[in-house]
Design an enzyme around this catalytic site. Structure first.
Site, PDB file in Angstrom:
ATOM      1  N   ARG A  83       0.841  -1.202   0.000  1.00 19.06           N
ATOM      2  CA  ARG A  83       0.000   0.000   0.000  1.00 19.06           C
ATOM      3  C   ARG A  83       0.879   1.257   0.000  1.00 19.06           C
ATOM      4  O   ARG A  83       0.548   2.256  -0.642  1.00 19.06           O
ATOM      5  CB  ARG A  83      -0.927  -0.012   1.222  1.00 19.06           C
ATOM      6  CG  ARG A  83      -1.954   1.109   1.198  1.00 19.06           C
ATOM      7  CD  ARG A  83      -2.999   0.955   2.275  1.00 19.06           C
ATOM      8  NE  ARG A  83      -2.443   1.145   3.616  1.00 19.06           N
ATOM      9  CZ  ARG A  83      -3.132   0.984   4.750  1.00 19.06           C
ATOM     10  NH1 ARG A  83      -4.404   0.602   4.704  1.00 19.06           N
ATOM     11  NH2 ARG A  83      -2.571   1.179   5.916  1.00 19.06           N
ATOM     12  N   LYS A  89      -2.604   6.741   1.212  1.00 15.70           N
ATOM     13  CA  LYS A  89      -2.360   7.270   2.559  1.00 15.70           C
ATOM     14  C   LYS A  89      -1.346   8.401   2.472  1.00 15.70           C
ATOM     15  O   LYS A  89      -0.136   8.194   2.638  1.00 15.70           O
ATOM     16  CB  LYS A  89      -1.854   6.115   3.444  1.00 15.70           C
ATOM     17  CG  LYS A  89      -2.086   6.337   4.928  1.00 15.70           C
ATOM     18  CD  LYS A  89      -1.952   5.039   5.683  1.00 15.70           C
ATOM     19  CE  LYS A  89      -1.914   5.242   7.173  1.00 15.70           C
ATOM     20  NZ  LYS A  89      -3.125   5.826   7.740  1.00 15.70           N
ATOM     21  N   GLU A 130     -16.139   6.499   5.066  1.00 11.81           N
ATOM     22  CA  GLU A 130     -15.313   5.993   6.172  1.00 11.81           C
ATOM     23  C   GLU A 130     -15.076   7.089   7.190  1.00 11.81           C
ATOM     24  O   GLU A 130     -15.593   8.199   7.056  1.00 11.81           O
ATOM     25  CB  GLU A 130     -13.981   5.459   5.640  1.00 11.81           C
ATOM     26  CG  GLU A 130     -13.096   6.525   5.024  1.00 11.81           C
ATOM     27  CD  GLU A 130     -11.681   6.041   4.756  1.00 11.81           C
ATOM     28  OE1 GLU A 130     -11.198   5.133   5.455  1.00 11.81           O
ATOM     29  OE2 GLU A 130     -11.040   6.595   3.847  1.00 11.81           O
TER      30      GLU A 130
HETATM   31  C1  LIG Z   1      -8.436   7.111   6.339  1.00 13.75           C
HETATM   32  C2  LIG Z   1      -8.163   5.779   6.906  1.00 13.75           C
HETATM   33  N1  LIG Z   1      -9.022   4.793   6.635  1.00 13.75           N
HETATM   34  C3  LIG Z   1      -8.838   3.546   7.128  1.00 13.75           C
HETATM   35  C4  LIG Z   1      -7.748   3.248   7.932  1.00 13.75           C
HETATM   36  C5  LIG Z   1      -7.546   1.859   8.433  1.00 13.75           C
HETATM   37  O1  LIG Z   1      -6.556   1.229   7.684  1.00 13.75           O
HETATM   38  P1  LIG Z   1      -5.728   0.040   8.325  1.00 13.75           P
HETATM   39  O2  LIG Z   1      -6.712  -0.969   8.763  1.00 13.75           O
HETATM   40  O3  LIG Z   1      -4.872  -0.454   7.215  1.00 13.75           O
HETATM   41  O4  LIG Z   1      -4.975   0.617   9.440  1.00 13.75           O
HETATM   42  C6  LIG Z   1      -6.837   4.247   8.242  1.00 13.75           C
HETATM   43  C7  LIG Z   1      -5.682   3.974   9.092  1.00 13.75           C
HETATM   44  O5  LIG Z   1      -4.648   3.706   8.633  1.00 13.75           O
HETATM   45  C8  LIG Z   1      -7.036   5.541   7.715  1.00 13.75           C
HETATM   46  O6  LIG Z   1      -6.187   6.523   7.987  1.00 13.75           O
END
Ligand SMILES: Cc1ncc(COP(=O)(O)O)c(C=O)c1O
Length: 343
Positions: free
Chosen positions: A85, A187, A223
Site C-alpha cells: 500500500r 495514505k 469511512e
Molecule cells: C483514512 C483511513 N481509513 C482507514 C484506515 C484503516 O486502515 P488500516 O486498517 O490499514 O490501518 C486508516 C488507518 O490507517 C485511515 O487513515
C-alpha cells in the site's frame, strides 16, 4: 550510534502521544537511487526549506503495529500489505517507491532495536510503527522533488479512541476528506490535513469523531478520518462500504476474512446508503489505530441512527474484536502469512 537510555514507561497508561525511542531509520534518495539506509538515534531531520513536503504536501506514510505475545515474542500483523500500500501511495504522488524488501528490512530493524518499547502482552498496548516518505531538497516549481527521505519511527501506544469497546457517538460530517477522483484511496498527508477541521467540529459538539459520506453524491457512507466502517445487518450479514475514495484498510480486509472464515457470516462489500442504516443492528469503525471501535449512534442532520443496545458492544462486533486481537497478539491461529515473528 549512541543508544538513548531506556526511560521508565508506564505501559498501562499510554495514549497516542510522542514517546522517544532508541533509534529510527532513514534512507536518502538522490540521483535516482535509494541508499542502503541507516539507524539513527537523532529524532529530527534537517531538510531544505523549499522541500516539496512542506509546500506541496508530497508526503506518504503507513501505520502498523508490533504486538507482544503471551510468551513474550514480538510479531507484526500483515506487514507486506502495508509495504505494498505504501508503494501505491508513493506512486500516486510521484515519489519513487521503496522496494518491499527495503520497507520490511527497515521496519524489522527499527522494531528489533526498540524491542524494550513493545508493551507487555497483559497491557494490550502495542508498538506503533510509522513508515513515511517525504520530498526534500529545494524545489519551488510545482513538480516532483528530485530527492526523498524514507524513514521508519516507532513508539508505544495505548487506545486511539478512549471509548475502547464501549460504543461511541459519531457525527456524519458536512465536509469531505477526499475528492471523487482524488487521493482518498492512498495514505498521504493531504487527506489528513483535510480531516482535521471536520474532526475538530465533531469533537467540539461532543462526538468521538466523524464519518464521511462519498464525496460525489453525499448519499453513501465512506469511512472515518482514520478508520474504515462496517456494520452488521439485522439478518447477520457483515457489510462494509465499497468506494473508490476510501483507504483500503488492512484491518477491514482482515475482518472480511474473519467474518467469513472464523464466524461463518455472509460478507458483502457494497454501497451503504445513509437512509439504509436502519437495516443494521451493529456498526463500527476499524483500523490499525482504532482496532474495532463500536458506533453507538450516528448523527446525520436531525436524524440519529442508533446501533445495538445502548452502551453495550454488539455480540458480532465483540466476537470480531476477540478474533482479530487474538490473532494479532498470538492467541489464535492466524491464516497463512498474516503474522511475521520478529524474534
Ligand atoms: C483514512 C483511513 N481509513 C482507514 C484506515 C484503516 O486502515 P488500516 O486498517 O490499514 O490501518 C486508516 C488507518 O490507517 C485511515 O487513515
Amino acid at each position: 550510534m549512541i543508544k538513548q537510555p531506556t526511560p521508565l514507561i508506564d505501559f498501562t497508561n499510554l495514549t497516542y502521544h510522542y514517546v522517544r525511542t532508541n533509534v529510527n531509520y532513514v534512507s536518502y534518495y538522490k540521483d535516482g537511487l535509494w541508499d542502503e539506509g541507516q539507524l539513527q538515534a537523532e529524532d529530527s531531520l534537517r531538510i531544505n526549506i523549499l522541500s516539496t513536503t512542506f509546500h506541496y504536501g508530497q508526503q506518504a506514510f503507513e501505520g502498523m503495529k508490533a504486538y507482544r505475545t503471551k510468551e513474550g515474542k514480538i510479531q507484526l500483523f500483515r506487514p507486506y500489505e502495508n509495504a505494498v500500500r505504501f508503494q501505491k501511495s508513493c506512486q500516486r504522488i510521484m515519489m519513487p517507491p521503496v522496494s518491499v524488501e527495503q520497507f520490511m528490512d527497515a521496519v524489522i530493524r527499527v522494531v528489533e532495536q526498540n524491542s524494550e518499547f513493545v508493551p507487555p502482552y497483559e497491557t494490550q498496548a502495542t508498538l506503533y510503527i510509522r513508515p513515511y516518505m517525504i520530498g526534500v531538497g529545494p524545489n519551488l516549481v510545482l513538480a516532483p522533488s528530485k530527492e526523498y527521505i524514507f524513514g521508519v519511527v516507532v513508539m508505544p501506544v495505548g487506545l486511539f479512541f478512549k471509548s475502547g469497546l464501549t460504543p461511541a457517538d459519531f457525527l456524519v460530517s458536512e465536509f469531505d476528506r477526499a475528492a471523487p477522483h482524488g487521493t482518498g484511496a492512498v495514505k498521504i498527508g493531504g487527506n489528513y490535513a483535510a480531516s482535521m477541521y471536520p474532526n475538530y467540529i465533531a469533537k467540539s459538539q461532543g462526538f468521538t469523531d466523524c464519518i464521511y459520506l462519498d464525496p460525489a453524491t453525499h448519499t453513501r457512507i465512506d469511512e472515518g478520518g482514520a478508520a474504515n466502517f462496517f456494520a452488521i445487518r439485522k439478518d447477520g450479514v457483515f457489510v462494509s462500504p465499497k468506494s473508490s475514495s476510501i483507504l483500503p484498510s488492512i484491518t477491514k480486509l482482515s475482518l472480511l476474512d474473519i467474518a467469513k472464515n472464523y464466524l461463518h457470516l455472509e460478507v458483502l462489500e457494497t454501497e451503504i446508503y445513509i437512509e439504509d442504516l436502519t437495516l443494521f443492528d451493529e456498526a463500527a469503525t476499524c483500523g490499525t489505530a482504532a482496532i474495532i471501535t463500536p458506533i453507538g449512534s450516528l448523527t446525520h442532520h436531525d436524524t440519529v441512527y442508533h446501533f445495538g443496545t445502548k452502551g453495550q458492544v454488539g455480540h458480532v462486533t465483540k466476537r470480531l474484536y476477540e478474533v482479530l486481537t487474538g490473532i494479532q497478539f498470538g492467541d489464535i491461529t492466524p491464516p497463512h502469512n498474516w503474522i511475521l515473528s520478529i524474534e
